[in-house]
Design an enzyme around this catalytic site. Structure first.
Site, short mmCIF file in Angstrom:
data_model
loop_
_atom_site.label_atom_id
_atom_site.label_comp_id
_atom_site.label_asym_id
_atom_site.label_seq_id
_atom_site.Cartn_x
_atom_site.Cartn_y
_atom_site.Cartn_z
N ARG A 152 11.31 -1.94 11.23
CA ARG A 152 10.41 -1.66 12.02
C ARG A 152 9.94 -2.68 13.20
NH1 ARG A 152 5.40 0.32 8.38
NH2 ARG A 152 4.38 -0.71 10.04
N ARG A 198 -9.94 1.63 8.56
CA ARG A 198 -9.35 0.15 8.75
C ARG A 198 -10.34 -0.60 9.56
NH1 ARG A 198 -3.25 0.61 8.40
NH2 ARG A 198 -2.26 -1.32 9.07
N ARG A 255 11.78 -6.18 5.11
CA ARG A 255 11.92 -4.79 4.66
C ARG A 255 12.71 -4.23 5.50
NH1 ARG A 255 6.14 -1.64 4.72
NH2 ARG A 255 5.95 -2.02 6.98
N ARG A 311 -0.56 -8.94 12.77
CA ARG A 311 -0.88 -7.85 12.09
C ARG A 311 -2.15 -8.60 10.90
NH1 ARG A 311 4.00 -4.88 10.12
NH2 ARG A 311 2.78 -3.73 9.17
N LYS A 367 0.78 -1.11 0.10
CA LYS A 367 0.03 0.02 0.01
C LYS A 367 0.89 1.39 -0.06
CE LYS A 367 -2.43 -0.89 3.68
NZ LYS A 367 -1.91 -2.35 4.26
P1 AMP Z 1 0.71 0.77 8.67
O1 AMP Z 1 2.07 1.45 8.69
O2 AMP Z 1 -0.18 1.15 7.85
O3 AMP Z 1 0.95 -0.70 8.65
O4 AMP Z 1 0.22 0.93 10.28
C1 AMP Z 1 1.22 0.36 11.40
C2 AMP Z 1 0.23 0.55 12.61
O5 AMP Z 1 -0.40 1.87 12.72
C3 AMP Z 1 -0.76 -0.30 12.62
O6 AMP Z 1 -0.50 -1.68 12.90
C4 AMP Z 1 -1.73 0.12 13.78
O7 AMP Z 1 -1.48 -0.15 14.92
C5 AMP Z 1 -1.57 1.51 13.36
N1 AMP Z 1 -2.77 1.97 12.51
C6 AMP Z 1 -2.52 2.65 11.37
N2 AMP Z 1 -3.48 3.13 10.57
C7 AMP Z 1 -4.52 2.85 11.63
C8 AMP Z 1 -5.81 2.97 11.51
N3 AMP Z 1 -6.69 3.32 10.42
N4 AMP Z 1 -6.69 2.26 12.52
C9 AMP Z 1 -6.11 1.99 13.53
N5 AMP Z 1 -4.59 1.68 13.82
C10 AMP Z 1 -4.01 2.12 12.69
#
Ligand code: AMP
Length: 213
Positions: free
Chosen positions: A160, A88, A127, A171, A14
């Site tokens: 990360r 989400r 990554r 996740r 994404k």
């Molecule tokens: P990402 O970089 O999109 O994988 O997001 C990393 C982490 O941020 C996720 O595992 C969640 O803990 C939090 N996060 C990101 N976007 C959201 C969202 N829309 N709702 C809830 N938690 C989020």
């Protein structure tokens, strides 16, 4: 302007595809994950509230995310937004729909990126990210020229915390339980565009460009 949300499991690409898509079309990229990590890194009050959720691989509570995004988005952006990682949950998606009335913000479609669990686990655990310019690398599919250092700015590369295998599996489970129901949500509104994102970056981007008007 048109706004789109990118939907799909962690590791499906994404962030990478949204950044390229925004570059190509002059749109604004909004990643909730990046916004939250920046708050955590800055040690802000919000950062402290969300740190535990992010590092465990769980979702940050809806009210915190919605406050953040409702302050951030406007309905009259000149360029349009690509929402990467938001909404989400069904609650978040419903609140986004309500923004049409309040601030005139409308999602044209949710772009669903699809790939198997094995592919996304391999992508995430390999990554690495530059601390300086945030460029991303992959130990097998796109390694830096010099191990541990960014090709662009010589910054240090790091993994990360939530890209470690156990957290990646968590996740994925969270995605299946809480985010995958959004596929039916947008399908029922006739606003879903499905993209096969299981190939290399260039092929996936070509598929995206072809399918999104
Ligand atoms: P990402 O970089 O999109 O994988 O997001 C990393 C982490 O941020 C996720 O595992 C969640 O803990 C939090 N996060 C990101 N976007 C959201 C969202 N829309 N709702 C809830 N938690 C989020």
């Amino acid at each position: 302007m048109a706004n789109y949300a990118f939907l799909g499991p962690p590791g499906v690409g994404k962030g990478t595809l949204a950044a390229e898509f925004c570059n190509a079309r002059g749109m604004q990229h909004v990643s909730t994950g990046d916004l939250l990590r920046a708050e955590i890194q800055a040690g802000s009050e919000l950062g402290c509230r969300v740190q535990e959720f992010v590092s465990s691989g769980g979702l940050v509570p809806d009210d915190i995310i919605l406050d953040l995004m409702e302050n951030f988005l406007t309905g009259d952006s000149d360029t349009g937004y690509i929402l990467d990682g938001f909404p989400r949950t069904i609650e978040q998606a419903e609140r986004v729909e309500a923004m049409a009335e309040t601030i005139g913000f409308r999602l044209v479609a949710a772009i669903l990126l699809e790939a198997s669990d094995q592919i996304v686990v391999d992508r995430l655990t390999g990554r690495r990210i530059c601390r300086g310019c945030k460029a991303t690398y992959h130990l097998s599919f796109g390694p830096p020229q010099q191990a541990g250092l960014c090709d662009k700015c010589s910054g240090e590369l790091y993994q990360r915390g939530d890209d470690q295998e156990e957290t990646v599996r968590r996740r994925l489970e969270v995605y299946r339980n809480q985010t995958a129901p959004l596929i039916d949500f947008y399908d029922n509104l006739n606003r879903i565009i499905r993209i096969d994102a299981s190939s290399d970056k260039a092929t996936n981007f070509a598929a995206l460009s072809e399918k999104v008007p």
